[in-house]
Motif scaffolding. Structure first.
Motif, PDB file in Angstrom:
ATOM      1  N   HIS A   1      44.890  45.834 -25.670  1.00 31.96           N
ATOM      2  CA  HIS A   1      44.388  44.456 -25.574  1.00 31.96           C
ATOM      3  C   HIS A   1      42.850  44.462 -25.524  1.00 31.96           C
ATOM      4  CE1 HIS A   1      44.264  40.293 -23.790  1.00 31.96           C
ATOM      5  NE2 HIS A   1      43.160  40.803 -23.263  1.00 31.96           N
ATOM      6  N   GLU A   2      42.302  45.295 -24.655  1.00 31.40           N
ATOM      7  CA  GLU A   2      40.837  45.324 -24.513  1.00 31.40           C
ATOM      8  C   GLU A   2      40.162  45.801 -25.797  1.00 31.40           C
ATOM      9  OE1 GLU A   2      39.623  43.852 -22.089  1.00 31.40           O
ATOM     10  OE2 GLU A   2      41.423  43.770 -20.834  1.00 31.40           O
TER      11      GLU A   2
ATOM     12  N   HIS B   1      39.792  42.973 -28.151  1.00 31.88           N
ATOM     13  CA  HIS B   1      38.591  42.142 -27.944  1.00 31.88           C
ATOM     14  C   HIS B   1      37.397  42.743 -28.678  1.00 31.88           C
ATOM     15  CE1 HIS B   1      40.079  39.199 -25.182  1.00 31.88           C
ATOM     16  NE2 HIS B   1      40.368  40.047 -24.218  1.00 31.88           N
TER      17      HIS B   1
ATOM     18  N   GLU C   1      42.215  35.510 -26.118  1.00 29.91           N
ATOM     19  CA  GLU C   1      43.081  36.383 -25.318  1.00 29.91           C
ATOM     20  C   GLU C   1      44.424  36.601 -26.013  1.00 29.91           C
ATOM     21  OE1 GLU C   1      42.201  38.099 -22.845  1.00 29.91           O
ATOM     22  OE2 GLU C   1      40.257  37.183 -22.476  1.00 29.91           O
TER      23      GLU C   1
ATOM     24  N   HIS D   1      43.680  32.302 -19.912  1.00 30.79           N
ATOM     25  CA  HIS D   1      44.497  33.333 -20.550  1.00 30.79           C
ATOM     26  C   HIS D   1      45.859  32.687 -20.819  1.00 30.79           C
ATOM     27  CE1 HIS D   1      41.467  36.030 -19.010  1.00 30.79           C
ATOM     28  NE2 HIS D   1      42.043  37.076 -19.559  1.00 30.79           N
TER      29      HIS D   1
HETATM   30 ZN   LIG Z   1      41.443  39.861 -22.490  1.00 26.34          ZN
END
Ligand SMILES: [Zn+2]
Length: 444
Positions: free
Chosen positions: A287-288, A291, A367, A410
């Motif tokens: 997930h990170e 980004h 997100e 989120h």
């Molecule tokens: Zn995030």
């Protein structure tokens, strides 16, 4: 004879077809064993509900109450800010702070700094009671804070000093722009604000975050190596993974990929390391990394920039119309006078309160994109669902759609787990029975 040979040939062909059908039956194993065993196709909704049921009802009620209380706190924060700013105007405290700054120096930028220091300290002290309730007592009541009062207060003082320094860095050029450009100040003012926001997000991971937490290289190869492998596969030029002691403050799990070029770093907090399995850590890092790869930092600044330009136009209108009515009463000489700052804070706070759904939707959309990226990068939908359940400790798991649209920065737990289970339904080979069976340990 001819007939007989035809019959033999036919028999051989039939035999071969039957035989090949038999040998190829197990060979159709692009469908895994657990899937052929299931009488029905994967039921996404039932899988989501099974995850949501992992949280005990009492814990769920506490999480809902905590998060819903946060909706009201946004309103109380706004009203408290307006009240304090009104005090500064109504009783001429703001005008007096300006007078003192002018007595001490004739140099405009320095006057702005001296005013800013007085303003920020007084405003921080007056809003502190609500801050203590919100940041200390309320967090403790819900079991979300690990700090005693001393270390908590120390963090608040550090945040105050950071705010003083960064605020001065913004205020001096901002009032310079107002004095130079007059009526059109808000156009260049908003450009300045956007540059400032970019500057803060550039320096924050390296210069601000370490003021609150200790960062060190993650040495555990069993965790570090899969993360670095995923980073290489996704084109992220990182050679180290850092861990930081977020458990100082709370049990919340979190991670980030932040910084640019030489300051680029992958960090994960000790709660993630201590409370989560490797599949859960991997999906979080996926997930990170999403980004980072999707350039959310830059896109966020662009979208935030649009909101800021509108906000500064609103600010310009709000300040001028209020000053026309009450400027003299407050002893504020005009928009170029630093003593106007409490009024600016009122107008800006109103703007951002109204913009809550817009700001949240900008964030929530990115997100959600990062969630999709993480699912594809880590391929751990069950790990993802368990992490989403841990985040449900402080974020209501199952809100209504309007509620989610307005208040969620989120996606909610239900939205995220539904996405994970949808992904799992299309990738049955990714099923992880250990993660499905894993009971989650909640802190309270
Ligand atoms: Zn995030």
């Amino acid at each position: 004879m001819v007939r007989a040979s035809w019959l033999i040939l036919l028999a051989i062909l039939l035999f071969e077809v039957v035989a090949s059908a038999q040998t190829s039956a197990p060979g159709a194993a692009s469908v895994p064993p657990n899937q052929t065993a299931a009488p029905h196709p994967f039921d996404i909704r039932a899988a989501v509900d099974a995850y949501l049921a992992k949280m005990p009802p009492a814990r769920r009620a506490a999480s809902d109450a905590y998060f819903e209380g946060g909706y009201w706190l946004q309103l109380w924060d706004f009203l408290c800010t307006v009240f304090v700013m009104w005090l500064l105007l109504r009783f001429h405290w703001s005008a007096r702070m300006r007078n003192l700054a002018e007595r001490l120096t004739h140099f405009h930028p320095l006057q702005t700094v001296l005013y800013w220091i007085q303003f920020f300290v007084v405003a921080s002290v007056l809003t502190f009671p609500l801050g203590i309730y919100e940041g200390y007592f309320r967090e403790h009541k819900y079991g979300l804070l690990n700090q005693t009062f001393g270390p908590w207060l120390r963090d608040q003082v550090v945040a105050l000093i950071v705010g003083l320094v960064l605020g001065a860095i913004l205020m001096v050029p901002l009032f310079g722009v107002v004095r130079k450009l007059g009526k059109n100040w808000w156009v260049w003012g908003s450009v300045l604000m956007i540059v400032f926001a970019a500057f803060v997000s550039l320096i924050a991971p390296v210069y601000i975050a370490p003021l609150f937490n200790k960062y060190r290289k993650l040495e555990d190869a069993r965790v570090r190596d899969p993360i670095l492998s995923m980073a290489r596969a996704n084109g992220i030029p990182a050679t180290d993974v850092y861990e930081f002691d977020a458990s100082r403050q709370s049990n919340r799990v979190s991670a980030n990929v932040s910084g640019f070029a030489n300051t680029l770093r992958i960090s994960l907090n000790d709660n993630l390391l201590n409370r989560c399995t490797l599949p859960e850590i991997e999906t979080t890092m996926g997930h990170e990394m999403g980004h980072y790869v999707l350039n959310h930092e830059y896109k966020g600044i662009v979208m935030f920039g649009v909101v800021i330009v509108i906000g500064f136009a609103f600010l310009n209108w709000g300040i001028n119309s209020s000053l026309a009515r009450s400027g003299e009463k407050w002893e504020v000489r005009g928009i170029t006078d630093v003593a106007v700052l409490p009024l600016a804070v009122i107008v800006f706070s109103l703007f951002f309160l109204l913009m809550t759904p817009v700001m949240n939707t900008i964030s929530r959309t990115m997100e959600y994109e990062a969630d999709m990226y993480g699912l594809n990068a880590a391929q751990q939908p069950d790990g993802e669902a368990n992490v989403d359940m841990l985040l449900g400790e402080y974020r209501k798991l199952d809100p209504g759609p309007v509620e989610e649209f307005i208040f969620y920065d989120h996606p909610s737990g239900r939205t995220r787990i539904t996405a994970a289970m949808r992904w799992k339904a299309e990738h049955p080979e990714s099923a992880n029975p250990d993660e499905v069976a894993r009971p989650l340990s909640y802190t309270k």
